[in-house]
Design a protein around this motif. Structure first.
Motif, PDB file in Angstrom:
ATOM      1  N   ARG A  50       8.693  25.325   7.959  1.00 19.73           N
ATOM      2  CA  ARG A  50       8.113  24.638   6.790  1.00 19.73           C
ATOM      3  C   ARG A  50       8.031  25.526   5.560  1.00 19.73           C
ATOM      4  O   ARG A  50       7.377  25.163   4.584  1.00 19.73           O
ATOM      5  CB  ARG A  50       6.715  24.091   7.143  1.00 19.73           C
ATOM      6  N   VAL A  99      13.730  13.966   0.340  1.00 19.18           N
ATOM      7  CA  VAL A  99      13.471  15.041   1.310  1.00 19.18           C
ATOM      8  C   VAL A  99      14.750  15.354   2.096  1.00 19.18           C
ATOM      9  O   VAL A  99      15.095  16.521   2.298  1.00 19.18           O
ATOM     10  CB  VAL A  99      12.309  14.677   2.265  1.00 19.18           C
ATOM     11  N   PHE A 142       2.717  15.010  12.534  1.00 22.74           N
ATOM     12  CA  PHE A 142       3.939  14.867  11.723  1.00 22.74           C
ATOM     13  C   PHE A 142       3.805  15.507  10.354  1.00 22.74           C
ATOM     14  O   PHE A 142       4.804  15.752   9.667  1.00 22.74           O
ATOM     15  CB  PHE A 142       4.391  13.401  11.624  1.00 22.74           C
ATOM     16  N   GLU A 197       0.839  -1.187   0.000  1.00 25.36           N
ATOM     17  CA  GLU A 197       0.000   0.000   0.000  1.00 25.36           C
ATOM     18  C   GLU A 197       0.879   1.244   0.000  1.00 25.36           C
ATOM     19  O   GLU A 197       1.842   1.312   0.737  1.00 25.36           O
ATOM     20  CB  GLU A 197      -0.823  -0.052   1.302  1.00 25.36           C
ATOM     21  N   PHE A 198       0.509   2.217  -0.827  1.00 28.65           N
ATOM     22  CA  PHE A 198       1.342   3.430  -0.908  1.00 28.65           C
ATOM     23  C   PHE A 198       0.607   4.678  -0.431  1.00 28.65           C
ATOM     24  O   PHE A 198       1.037   5.790  -0.701  1.00 28.65           O
ATOM     25  CB  PHE A 198       1.835   3.634  -2.341  1.00 28.65           C
ATOM     26  N   ASN A 220       9.709   4.002  -0.270  1.00 28.25           N
ATOM     27  CA  ASN A 220       9.763   4.875   0.910  1.00 28.25           C
ATOM     28  C   ASN A 220      11.172   5.413   1.133  1.00 28.25           C
ATOM     29  O   ASN A 220      11.353   6.577   1.473  1.00 28.25           O
ATOM     30  CB  ASN A 220       9.287   4.125   2.160  1.00 28.25           C
ATOM     31  N   GLY A 262      12.301  18.496   8.878  1.00 29.74           N
ATOM     32  CA  GLY A 262      12.544  17.049   8.855  1.00 29.74           C
ATOM     33  C   GLY A 262      11.263  16.272   8.625  1.00 29.74           C
ATOM     34  O   GLY A 262      10.169  16.831   8.662  1.00 29.74           O
ATOM     35  N   TRP A 263      11.417  14.966   8.416  1.00 27.69           N
ATOM     36  CA  TRP A 263      10.248  14.111   8.162  1.00 27.69           C
ATOM     37  C   TRP A 263      10.011  13.179   9.343  1.00 27.69           C
ATOM     38  O   TRP A 263      10.916  12.887  10.137  1.00 27.69           O
ATOM     39  CB  TRP A 263      10.405  13.321   6.866  1.00 27.69           C
ATOM     40  N   GLY A 264       8.753  12.761   9.472  1.00 25.58           N
ATOM     41  CA  GLY A 264       8.406  11.818  10.548  1.00 25.58           C
ATOM     42  C   GLY A 264       7.306  10.903  10.063  1.00 25.58           C
ATOM     43  O   GLY A 264       7.208  10.609   8.875  1.00 25.58           O
ATOM     44  N   ARG A 268      -0.877   7.849   1.521  1.00 24.41           N
ATOM     45  CA  ARG A 268      -0.291   8.806   2.464  1.00 24.41           C
ATOM     46  C   ARG A 268      -1.337   9.203   3.481  1.00 24.41           C
ATOM     47  O   ARG A 268      -2.513   9.368   3.131  1.00 24.41           O
ATOM     48  CB  ARG A 268       0.137  10.084   1.714  1.00 24.41           C
ATOM     49  N   PHE A 327       8.079  16.285  -3.414  1.00 20.43           N
ATOM     50  CA  PHE A 327       8.905  15.842  -2.282  1.00 20.43           C
ATOM     51  C   PHE A 327      10.262  16.544  -2.255  1.00 20.43           C
ATOM     52  O   PHE A 327      11.292  15.966  -1.943  1.00 20.43           O
ATOM     53  CB  PHE A 327       9.026  14.311  -2.248  1.00 20.43           C
ATOM     54  N   LEU A 328      10.217  17.825  -2.560  1.00 19.80           N
ATOM     55  CA  LEU A 328      11.415  18.667  -2.450  1.00 19.80           C
ATOM     56  C   LEU A 328      11.129  19.859  -1.541  1.00 19.80           C
ATOM     57  O   LEU A 328      11.750  20.903  -1.681  1.00 19.80           O
ATOM     58  CB  LEU A 328      11.846  19.158  -3.840  1.00 19.80           C
ATOM     59  N   ARG A 329      10.150  19.689  -0.647  1.00 16.36           N
ATOM     60  CA  ARG A 329       9.877  20.781   0.296  1.00 16.36           C
ATOM     61  C   ARG A 329      10.828  20.651   1.485  1.00 16.36           C
ATOM     62  O   ARG A 329      10.724  19.711   2.276  1.00 16.36           O
ATOM     63  CB  ARG A 329       8.415  20.722   0.780  1.00 16.36           C
ATOM     64  N   LYS A 350       8.024  -1.664  -2.063  1.00 19.07           N
ATOM     65  CA  LYS A 350       7.494  -0.766  -1.029  1.00 19.07           C
ATOM     66  C   LYS A 350       8.623  -0.096  -0.221  1.00 19.07           C
ATOM     67  O   LYS A 350       8.605   1.117   0.019  1.00 19.07           O
ATOM     68  CB  LYS A 350       6.560  -1.565  -0.109  1.00 19.07           C
ATOM     69  N   CYS A 359       5.529   5.629   8.975  1.00 16.96           N
ATOM     70  CA  CYS A 359       6.132   4.724   7.981  1.00 16.96           C
ATOM     71  C   CYS A 359       7.631   4.905   7.788  1.00 16.96           C
ATOM     72  O   CYS A 359       8.399   3.976   8.015  1.00 16.96           O
ATOM     73  CB  CYS A 359       5.456   4.911   6.634  1.00 16.96           C
TER      74      CYS A 359
HETATM   75  C1  UDX Z   1       4.546   7.838   3.324  1.00 23.37           C
HETATM   76  C2  UDX Z   1       4.563   7.535   1.830  1.00 23.37           C
HETATM   77  O1  UDX Z   1       4.421   8.752   1.062  1.00 23.37           O
HETATM   78  C3  UDX Z   1       3.471   6.549   1.472  1.00 23.37           C
HETATM   79  O2  UDX Z   1       3.565   6.216   0.105  1.00 23.37           O
HETATM   80  C4  UDX Z   1       3.630   5.320   2.349  1.00 23.37           C
HETATM   81  O3  UDX Z   1       2.573   4.421   2.070  1.00 23.37           O
HETATM   82  C5  UDX Z   1       3.648   5.675   3.818  1.00 23.37           C
HETATM   83  O4  UDX Z   1       4.658   6.645   4.076  1.00 23.37           O
HETATM   84  P1  UDX Z   1       3.108   9.401   4.925  1.00 23.37           P
HETATM   85  O5  UDX Z   1       3.977   8.922   6.042  1.00 23.37           O
HETATM   86  O6  UDX Z   1       1.641   9.456   5.131  1.00 23.37           O
HETATM   87  O7  UDX Z   1       3.334   8.520   3.620  1.00 23.37           O
HETATM   88  O8  UDX Z   1       3.593  10.890   4.600  1.00 23.37           O
HETATM   89  P2  UDX Z   1       4.259  11.690   3.395  1.00 23.37           P
HETATM   90  O9  UDX Z   1       3.278  12.625   2.819  1.00 23.37           O
HETATM   91  O10 UDX Z   1       4.960  10.821   2.448  1.00 23.37           O
HETATM   92  O11 UDX Z   1       5.317  12.571   4.216  1.00 23.37           O
HETATM   93  C6  UDX Z   1       6.312  11.952   5.034  1.00 23.37           C
HETATM   94  C7  UDX Z   1       7.060  12.980   5.825  1.00 23.37           C
HETATM   95  O12 UDX Z   1       7.904  13.743   4.974  1.00 23.37           O
HETATM   96  C8  UDX Z   1       6.194  13.994   6.553  1.00 23.37           C
HETATM   97  O13 UDX Z   1       6.739  14.260   7.819  1.00 23.37           O
HETATM   98  C9  UDX Z   1       6.268  15.232   5.672  1.00 23.37           C
HETATM   99  O14 UDX Z   1       6.050  16.412   6.397  1.00 23.37           O
HETATM  100  C10 UDX Z   1       7.684  15.125   5.158  1.00 23.37           C
HETATM  101  N1  UDX Z   1       7.899  15.768   3.851  1.00 23.37           N
HETATM  102  C11 UDX Z   1       7.286  15.291   2.742  1.00 23.37           C
HETATM  103  C12 UDX Z   1       8.760  16.859   3.758  1.00 23.37           C
HETATM  104  O15 UDX Z   1       9.343  17.297   4.754  1.00 23.37           O
HETATM  105  N2  UDX Z   1       8.973  17.413   2.528  1.00 23.37           N
HETATM  106  C13 UDX Z   1       8.375  16.965   1.401  1.00 23.37           C
HETATM  107  O16 UDX Z   1       8.631  17.530   0.320  1.00 23.37           O
HETATM  108  C14 UDX Z   1       7.497  15.872   1.513  1.00 23.37           C
END
Ligand code: UDX
Length: 447
Positions: free
Chosen positions: A424, A228, A333, A162-163, A221, A269-271, A165, A263-265, A217, A274
């Protein structure tokens, strides 16, 4: 094989399970949803969900009312009254970061025991994120042993990751970029036929082995997280570069079709539920194969240190944070979810508390979840304005729409010391920096 509209059962009503079950049922398929947590099943039968996800409550309510979606308390009932079962249980991390397959193991054992009592061929679909080899080595094996049935002839298994978000889970389920199905021919064809009925037309579909499907999968990820972390790494240069601005760099490279703009924002950081878990599980899996994954290591390392940039920016201006009131805007997150699992906000709050700051927080949806972690250590505000009132520094940590609408005047009027750190990149530096103390991730000093 004759193909009628299949009845579907779900094992596991977490994020993926409840969203997918509701989406399938909303298109008229009969769905039986089982979870060991009786409260989730009960809530579902009341037409509600235990998670917040745009559009989900409406889908659940309509499908339950129409009798298409039903929560069941008995795993046997779910398996015996359906043609295929989706395993959507959680795959948490063990202490050492490796994947904990205990829920996949117990779900497949229950399915196996139930199948002992069934005469018809049954398909089990592994939707949970699992390390390569799990579908065949754990799920198929458990079912084979416990059902005493012959694989292929009497039951099938396949992998179908599953992909979706969080925050756009319903939309993603109805409009996926692609489907990935891995397994034996009979199982794959059965699932593909279902998806042909559900999607009509079928999205681009990869048919492959279960192992490839499982690895797609993780690779997906890891690649996105790396993208990012890459832009976050470059943002550090921009921050030290007079007139540098990561927003412009991201736009500049994103227009290259080979890179792409998504996905270039850059940010703090990311959380989420997943990426942190999956990247660690992939690392551990590679270790078993005696492989190193340096790009995954670097991706994680950049992310571990990225939230600290917010603290450094605050210290540059305020020197000592002890006794200072710091407002944290946004706790989930990412926007449009109440999920705080591995949220950047937690790292930032922990650091601020260690520095002796007084921390005020606000989030449109995630207040309860953060309260569960920090309890009385924080001040909880009822609105963004209340949160920034009389504070010495505001940190924008999650880019909710309501924060985007705030103006420099909101900050100027309400803060004791109008000083904003945009983690952000939602605010226009031209508009904000002339009027107040303004810093942002990936933004160099104007000269
Ligand atoms: C992710 C995958 O996108 C999805 O395909 C998978 O099934 C589960 O994991 P999700 O965790 O819901 O989904 O969030 P996503 O929108 O991908 O963002 C992940 C993290 O990256 C977030 O914390 C988000 O704020 C951060 N992010 C994302 C950035 O900082 N910059 C970006 O450009 C994109």
């Amino acid at each position: 094989m004759e193909y009628n509209s299949p009845t579907i059962s779900f094992f596991g009503l977490g994020y993926v399970g409840i969203v997918t079950a509701a989406c399938f049922a909303s298109k008229g398929f009969k769905v039986l949803a089982y979870d060991v947590d009786k409260k989730k099943v009960e809530l579902l039968n009341e037409g509600k969900s235990h998670i917040f996800e745009p559009g989900l409550d409406k889908l659940i309510k309509e499908s339950v009312d129409k009798g298409k979606l039903k929560g069941v308390y008995d795993p046997f009932e779910a398996v015996l009254n359906s043609d295929m079962t989706f395993i959507t249980v959680g795959t948490p991390s063990k202490q050492d970061g490796s994947i904990d397959l205990k829920f996949v193991d117990s779900a497949s054992k229950m399915i196996g025991e139930a199948l002992k009592l069934k005469d018809k061929w049954h398909l089990t679909v592994v939707k949970s994120t699992v390390i390569p080899g799990t579908t065949n080595k754990v799920v198929r094996r458990n079912i084979e042993i416990l059902s005493r049935k012959k694989y292929d002839e009497e039951f099938g298994v396949c992998s179908n990751p599953e992909f979706l978000r969080e925050g756009s889970a319903v939309e993603d389920t109805f409009n996926p970029d692609r489907l990935v199905i891995g397994g034996d021919e009979k199982s794959v064809n059965f699932l593909k036929r279902f998806y042909e009925m559900f999607y009509n037309p079928l999205p681009p579909t990869i048919i492959t082995t279960a192992e490839n499907s499982e690895l797609i999968k993780y690779a997906n990820n890891a690649f996105l997280a790396m993208k990012v972390s890459f832009i976050n790494m470059i943002s550090r240069i921009c921050q030290k570069l007079p007139n540098g601005d990561i927003e412009v760099i991201a736009k500049g490279i994103g227009l290259d079709k080979r890179i792409g703009p998504l996905f270039l924002r850059a940010g703090a950081g990311w959380g989420g539920s997943c990426w942190p878990k999956d990247l660690n599980a992939l690392k551990k899996f590679a270790e078993e194969l005696e492989l190193k994954l340096p790009l995954v290591d670097a991706t994680i390392e950049v992310n571990n240190t990225q939230p600290l940039i917010m603290i450094d920016l605050a210290k540059e201006e305020l020197k000592d944070l002890k006794g200072k009131t710091i407002s944290v805007l946004g706790l989930s997150f990412k926007p449009n979810t109440d999920d705080v699992r591995d949220a950047v906000s937690i790292k930032i709050i922990n650091n601020l508390l260690e520095e002796g700051a007084i921390v005020k927080v606000y989030d449109p949806k995630a207040m309860e979840n953060i309260y569960r972690i920090f309890q009385d250590k924080l001040t909880y505000a009822g609105s963004a304005i209340e949160c920034i009132k009389n504070s010495d520094c505001a940190m924008l940590v999650t880019e909710w729409d309501e924060f985007k609408r705030m103006t420099p005047e909101d900050y100027l009027k309400n803060m004791r010391n109008p000083f904003l750190i945009d983690g952000r990149r939602i605010y226009d530096p031209k508009l904000f920096s002339g009027k107040m103390k303004f810093k942002a991730i990936g933004l160099g000093n104007r000269v």
